[in-house]
Design a protein around this motif. Structure first.
Motif, PDB file in Angstrom:
ATOM      1  N   HIS A  21      51.760 148.050  74.015  1.00 13.20           N
ATOM      2  CA  HIS A  21      52.639 147.242  75.132  1.00 13.20           C
ATOM      3  C   HIS A  21      52.110 146.162  75.947  1.00 13.20           C
ATOM      4  N   LEU A  22      50.713 146.276  76.758  1.00 14.98           N
ATOM      5  CA  LEU A  22      50.549 145.720  77.605  1.00 14.98           C
ATOM      6  C   LEU A  22      50.916 144.285  77.471  1.00 14.98           C
ATOM      7  N   PHE A  23      50.732 144.019  75.943  1.00 17.66           N
ATOM      8  CA  PHE A  23      51.083 142.643  76.401  1.00 17.66           C
ATOM      9  C   PHE A  23      52.861 141.880  75.981  1.00 17.66           C
ATOM     10  N   ARG A  24      53.326 143.062  75.368  1.00 13.31           N
ATOM     11  CA  ARG A  24      54.848 142.725  75.240  1.00 13.31           C
ATOM     12  C   ARG A  24      55.174 141.127  75.729  1.00 13.31           C
ATOM     13  N   TYR A  25      55.516 141.355  77.290  1.00 14.34           N
ATOM     14  CA  TYR A  25      56.145 140.245  77.230  1.00 14.34           C
ATOM     15  C   TYR A  25      55.388 138.878  78.132  1.00 14.34           C
ATOM     16  N   VAL A  26      54.191 138.888  77.920  1.00 18.95           N
ATOM     17  CA  VAL A  26      52.370 138.073  78.449  1.00 18.95           C
ATOM     18  C   VAL A  26      52.817 136.727  78.028  1.00 18.95           C
ATOM     19  N   GLU A  27      53.823 136.288  77.068  1.00 25.65           N
ATOM     20  CA  GLU A  27      54.171 134.545  76.960  1.00 25.65           C
ATOM     21  C   GLU A  27      55.239 134.799  76.656  1.00 25.65           C
ATOM     22  N   ASP A  28      56.174 135.276  77.703  1.00 30.17           N
ATOM     23  CA  ASP A  28      57.156 135.304  78.019  1.00 30.17           C
ATOM     24  C   ASP A  28      56.803 133.910  79.648  1.00 30.17           C
ATOM     25  N   PRO A  29      57.256 133.175  80.119  1.00 24.64           N
ATOM     26  CA  PRO A  29      56.946 132.359  80.973  1.00 24.64           C
ATOM     27  C   PRO A  29      57.975 132.463  82.499  1.00 24.64           C
ATOM     28  N   ASP A  30      58.328 133.459  81.965  1.00 20.45           N
ATOM     29  CA  ASP A  30      59.968 134.503  83.500  1.00 20.45           C
ATOM     30  C   ASP A  30      59.302 135.446  83.984  1.00 20.45           C
ATOM     31  N   GLN A  31      58.194 136.751  82.947  1.00 22.17           N
ATOM     32  CA  GLN A  31      57.948 137.449  83.000  1.00 22.17           C
ATOM     33  C   GLN A  31      57.570 137.580  84.462  1.00 22.17           C
ATOM     34  N   TYR A  32      56.776 136.576  85.196  1.00 19.70           N
ATOM     35  CA  TYR A  32      56.090 136.972  86.350  1.00 19.70           C
ATOM     36  C   TYR A  32      57.139 137.083  87.985  1.00 19.70           C
ATOM     37  N   LYS A  33      58.472 136.757  86.776  1.00 16.98           N
ATOM     38  CA  LYS A  33      59.420 136.896  88.557  1.00 16.98           C
ATOM     39  C   LYS A  33      59.628 138.167  88.867  1.00 16.98           C
ATOM     40  N   VAL A  34      60.329 139.261  89.503  1.00 14.79           N
ATOM     41  CA  VAL A  34      60.356 140.404  89.641  1.00 14.79           C
ATOM     42  C   VAL A  34      61.722 140.714  88.420  1.00 14.79           C
ATOM     43  N   GLU A  35      63.223 139.497  89.009  1.00 14.35           N
ATOM     44  CA  GLU A  35      64.047 140.066  88.098  1.00 14.35           C
ATOM     45  C   GLU A  35      63.485 139.969  86.806  1.00 14.35           C
ATOM     46  N   THR A  36      62.545 138.904  86.178  1.00 15.34           N
ATOM     47  CA  THR A  36      62.353 139.286  84.513  1.00 15.34           C
ATOM     48  C   THR A  36      61.554 140.998  84.330  1.00 15.34           C
ATOM     49  N   PHE A  37      60.678 140.774  85.108  1.00 15.94           N
ATOM     50  CA  PHE A  37      60.865 142.281  85.191  1.00 15.94           C
ATOM     51  C   PHE A  37      60.540 143.625  84.976  1.00 15.94           C
ATOM     52  N   GLU A  38      62.196 143.164  85.986  1.00 19.50           N
ATOM     53  CA  GLU A  38      63.336 143.992  86.496  1.00 19.50           C
ATOM     54  C   GLU A  38      63.903 144.260  85.181  1.00 19.50           C
ATOM     55  N   LYS A  39      64.509 143.771  83.813  1.00 22.11           N
ATOM     56  CA  LYS A  39      65.626 143.518  82.746  1.00 22.11           C
ATOM     57  C   LYS A  39      64.357 143.524  82.288  1.00 22.11           C
ATOM     58  N   HIS A  40      62.928 143.728  81.925  1.00 25.74           N
ATOM     59  CA  HIS A  40      62.244 144.278  80.759  1.00 25.74           C
ATOM     60  C   HIS A  40      61.927 145.339  81.158  1.00 25.74           C
ATOM     61  N   GLY A  41      62.311 146.588  81.770  1.00 30.42           N
ATOM     62  CA  GLY A  41      62.199 148.099  82.306  1.00 30.42           C
ATOM     63  C   GLY A  41      61.398 148.163  83.142  1.00 30.42           C
ATOM     64  N   GLY A  42      60.571 146.559  84.864  1.00 26.57           N
ATOM     65  CA  GLY A  42      59.936 147.270  85.151  1.00 26.57           C
ATOM     66  C   GLY A  42      60.489 147.717  86.333  1.00 26.57           C
ATOM     67  N   TYR A  43      59.560 148.454  86.914  1.00 26.36           N
ATOM     68  CA  TYR A  43      59.504 149.314  88.909  1.00 26.36           C
ATOM     69  C   TYR A  43      60.480 151.035  88.247  1.00 26.36           C
ATOM     70  N   GLU A  44      60.735 151.057  87.054  1.00 24.59           N
ATOM     71  CA  GLU A  44      61.609 152.159  86.289  1.00 24.59           C
ATOM     72  C   GLU A  44      61.097 153.474  86.877  1.00 24.59           C
ATOM     73  N   ALA A  45      59.525 153.241  85.955  1.00 24.18           N
ATOM     74  CA  ALA A  45      58.652 154.385  86.191  1.00 24.18           C
ATOM     75  C   ALA A  45      58.334 154.983  87.651  1.00 24.18           C
ATOM     76  N   TRP A  46      58.092 153.335  88.231  1.00 25.84           N
ATOM     77  CA  TRP A  46      57.856 153.837  90.210  1.00 25.84           C
ATOM     78  C   TRP A  46      58.970 154.617  90.488  1.00 25.84           C
ATOM     79  N   LYS A  47      59.870 154.334  89.848  1.00 21.87           N
ATOM     80  CA  LYS A  47      60.935 154.710  90.556  1.00 21.87           C
ATOM     81  C   LYS A  47      61.674 156.483  90.340  1.00 21.87           C
ATOM     82  N   LYS A  48      61.086 156.791  89.576  1.00 26.40           N
ATOM     83  CA  LYS A  48      61.229 157.585  88.497  1.00 26.40           C
ATOM     84  C   LYS A  48      59.873 158.546  89.425  1.00 26.40           C
TER      85      LYS A  48
END
Ligand SMILES: Cc1cc2nc3c(=O)[nH]c(=O)nc-3n(C[C@H](O)[C@H](O)[C@H](O)COP(=O)(O)O)c2cc1C
Ligand code: SF4
Ligand code: FES
Lengths: 445, 158
Positions: A21-48
């Motif tokens: 899981h750690l490297f799933r998106y590291v080759e996606d050049p947009d992963q550093y942007k918050v929108e992309t991170f959210e689209k990939h399920g980011g911040y859901e755990a924090w919200k929960k």
């Protein structure tokens, strides 16, 4: 020059995997942007976590997952969080240790550069678990780009409401500070890091008190590695039982290994703990074997501070227990590969130079001992060694081991002791023949 | 004043982030270093005035860290990692090559003040060795060809 490190990763394999899981998106050049991170399920755990869980539940989940610290010592993360006193009237602090500087180790930098929000999310969950409202990331000062990237990500996280006052309407306030260091390996040692963050010299502190009781500003503090924290959101999302499906009984989960030195494909590879070191070095998907048709001479499996392995020992699992059973350590997961042309004394000369340079000087055995060791090793490598020098080195190591304030002293001597044990004849040859017997042709191309 | 208004403002902003003033020392030194390229007693004094952290505390902390040098350096600070992973892939010969190309020894600055060459400890690019950092940029997987191109580009820019 590009923003990203050109380092090879196994992101494609990770993306196909059910569990890595750690490297799933590291080759996606947009992963550093918050929108992309959210689209990939980011911040859901924090919200929960912040809207529906109690700190104790978070700690229990992380404890059950078996996650152990990826900064070198392998201490169980959930247990460490549990040490923070629940009734303390003082502020509590969570600090992400991003001082990555142990030779061979280059994984945290990649996570920060390419997936900075994963670190923020993991930190937020850790902060909530211990009741912290102001968390810090201590990034080594040389990582100018990582610092910029992390600062950008923190700004975005505030804008999107992942950080700040009353996060997601939960009533929980959380602030984050990006702090940069001044160039000193010792500041990766957690108590030196605390001094440095307080604006002092980066000298290690005598324990007890442990940081969980009295750390930053004498308040309860938890220090965790970048990779440790980046794993936490996944544990919350998918559960402790899922995490334990990877790895071994005592070494759960996956880990990023930085593979460097004389392999054909050096890189950062995420694999389950317990993965075969031999496969990592030789498989085409990873290291693809030793370069230039050479044979393997030795491996340093866990960063510059861990004992050597010889070729007959590399059929071993990359987990805390298996490496210990062959006399070495998992450390930071930095695997350094030496080919047959490489001199062991030369290698030790490079390693001890580092530790002598980085000794904070607070305790005599480490400050003086690393200096003497460097002198002795250098003179042997240069064909000026004297009879008895090897025993002198061994004695010096014995006088440092276990007698210092922080583990840097031990870190300096453990590879030396193993190099003498495993390659004594080679040391002796240098002294008897007044020269180094190895080609050592480390030409830059 | 050596510090610009912008630097002073940046330091004051950072000050707000810490529960205790002293924590601003490293960030303030970093801001000053980035502006000036080296540090001095005068700069410590100015930081002290801006932050109200005693001068001695700033001076004492600064000496411990490698990133806050007092001596001025060339416009481009070339820092070659000489630790094990880089050494295995030719860091020593990379340093030799740079010395030859720049006509200076390690630790020196070119007469035109353009380049300073030093070697440093591991920079976290071990799997992309050999490497060097020039000011804040990393250059990895270096070859002779790449080094030639990088130096040409920097000279052209200067
Ligand atoms: C000399 C020395 C340097 C260290 N450097 C680092 C480092 O750069 N990053 C890191 O995470 N841990 C480093 N550690 C380990 C930390 O002291 C600490 O154990 C770790 O940050 C805890 O996080 P973890 O439990 O998540 O691994 C270092 C330890 C020593 C003795
Ligand atoms: S062991 Fe070395 S680095 Fe650690 S406190 Fe002692 S002198 Fe400092
Ligand atoms: S050893 Fe050179 S960057 Fe790590």
């Amino acid at each position: 020059m590009s923003f990203y490190s050109p380092v090879i990763t196994n992101a494609a394999e990770v993306a196909r995997s059910e569990s890595l899981h750690l490297f799933r998106y590291v080759e996606d050049p947009d992963q550093y942007k918050v929108e992309t991170f959210e689209k990939h399920g980011g911040y859901e755990a924090w919200k929960k976590v912040v809207t529906s869980m109690k700190p104790d539940q978070v700690i229990a989940e992380v404890k059950n997952s078996g996650l152990r610290g990826r900064g070198g010592a392998g201490f169980p993360t959930g247990m460490k969080w549990g040490f923070v006193p629940k009734d303390s009237p003082k502020a509590r602090y969570l600090i992400c240790n991003a001082d990555e500087s142990e030779p061979g180790t280059c994984k945290d930098r990649v996570i920060m550069e390419r997936d900075p929000h994963a670190v923020i999310e993991g930190m937020a969950i850790g902060a909530f678990a211990i009741g912290c409202h102001r968390m810090f990331i201590y990034i080594r000062g040389e990582f100018g780009h990582c610092i910029e990237r992390m600062e950008g990500a923190v700004k975005e996280a505030y804008t999107r409401g992942h950080l700040g006052k009353n996060v997601y309407g939960s009533g929980y306030d959380l602030d984050m500070v990006v702090h940069s260091g001044g160039g000193a390996y010792i500041c990766g040692e957690e108590t030196a890091l605390l001094n440095s963050l307080e604006g002092e010299k980066g000298l290690s502190r005598i324990r007890p008190p442990f940081p969980a009781i009295a750390g930053l500003y004498a308040s309860p503090t938890i220090v965790n590695n970048v990779e440790t924290l980046a794993a936490v959101p996944h544990i919350i999302n998918r559960g402790a039982d899922w995490y334990k499906t990877m790895g071994t009984e005592k070494s759960a989960g996956s880990k990023i290994f930085s593979l460097s030195g004389h392999v054909k494909r050096p890189g950062n590879y995420e694999v389950p703990l317990g993965f075969s070191l031999k496969t990592l070095i030789y498989d085409e998907k990873y290291g693809a074997g030793i370069r230039d048709g050479k044979k393997l001479k030795a491996v340093i499996p866990g960063g510059a501070s861990t004992p050597f392995l010889t070729p007959d020992m590399v059929d071993v699992g990359l987990d805390y227990e298996s490496l210990q059973s062959v006399g070495s350590m998992l450390g930071s997961g930095a695997i350094i590969v030496l080919d047959e042309d490489t001199c062991i004394v030369w290698t030790i000369m490079k390693l001890i130079h580092f530790f002598r340079h980085e000794s904070c000087g607070k305790c005599t055995p480490c400050r003086e001992g690393t200096g003497w060791l460097e002198q002795l090793v250098t003179r042997i490598e240069h064909g000026e060694g004297r009879p008895g020098d090897i025993d002198k080195i061994d004695d010096l190591c014995g006088n440092i081991l276990g007698r210092t304030i922080c583990p840097l002293g031990d870190a300096a001597v453990m590879p030396i002791q193993s190099a003498i044990k495993l390659f004594r004849d080679e040391w002796q040859y240098h002294i008897d023949h007044k020269k180094c017997p190895c080609p050592n042709n480390h030409e830059f191309k | 004043m050596i510090l610009t208004e912008e630097s002073v403002k940046a330091i004051k902003e950072r000050l707000k982030q810490y529960p205790q003033r002293k924590s601003v020392i490293l960030p303030a030194l970093t801001i000053a270093y980035r502006q000036v390229g080296h540090l001095s007693d005068e700069i410590y004094q100015e930081i002290s005035r801006v932050t109200k952290v005693p001068y001695v505390e700033i001076a004492e902390a600064a000496t411990f860290y490698t990133m806050f040098p007092k001596e001025p350096r060339g416009k481009y600070l070339i820092q070659v990692c000489h630790n094990i992973s880089c050494a295995l892939l030719g860091a020593d010969s990379l340093i030799g090559y740079l010395e030859e190309k720049l006509g200076i020894k390690k630790g020196e600055t070119t007469p035109d003040n353009l380049f300073t060459l030093i070697s440093v400890e591991c920079l976290g690019s071990c799997a992309t060795a050999p490497m060097m950092q020039i000011n804040y940029d990393f250059y990895e997987n270096l070859t002779r060809e790449k080094v030639d191109a990088i130096l040409e580009e920097l000279k052209a820019k200067a």
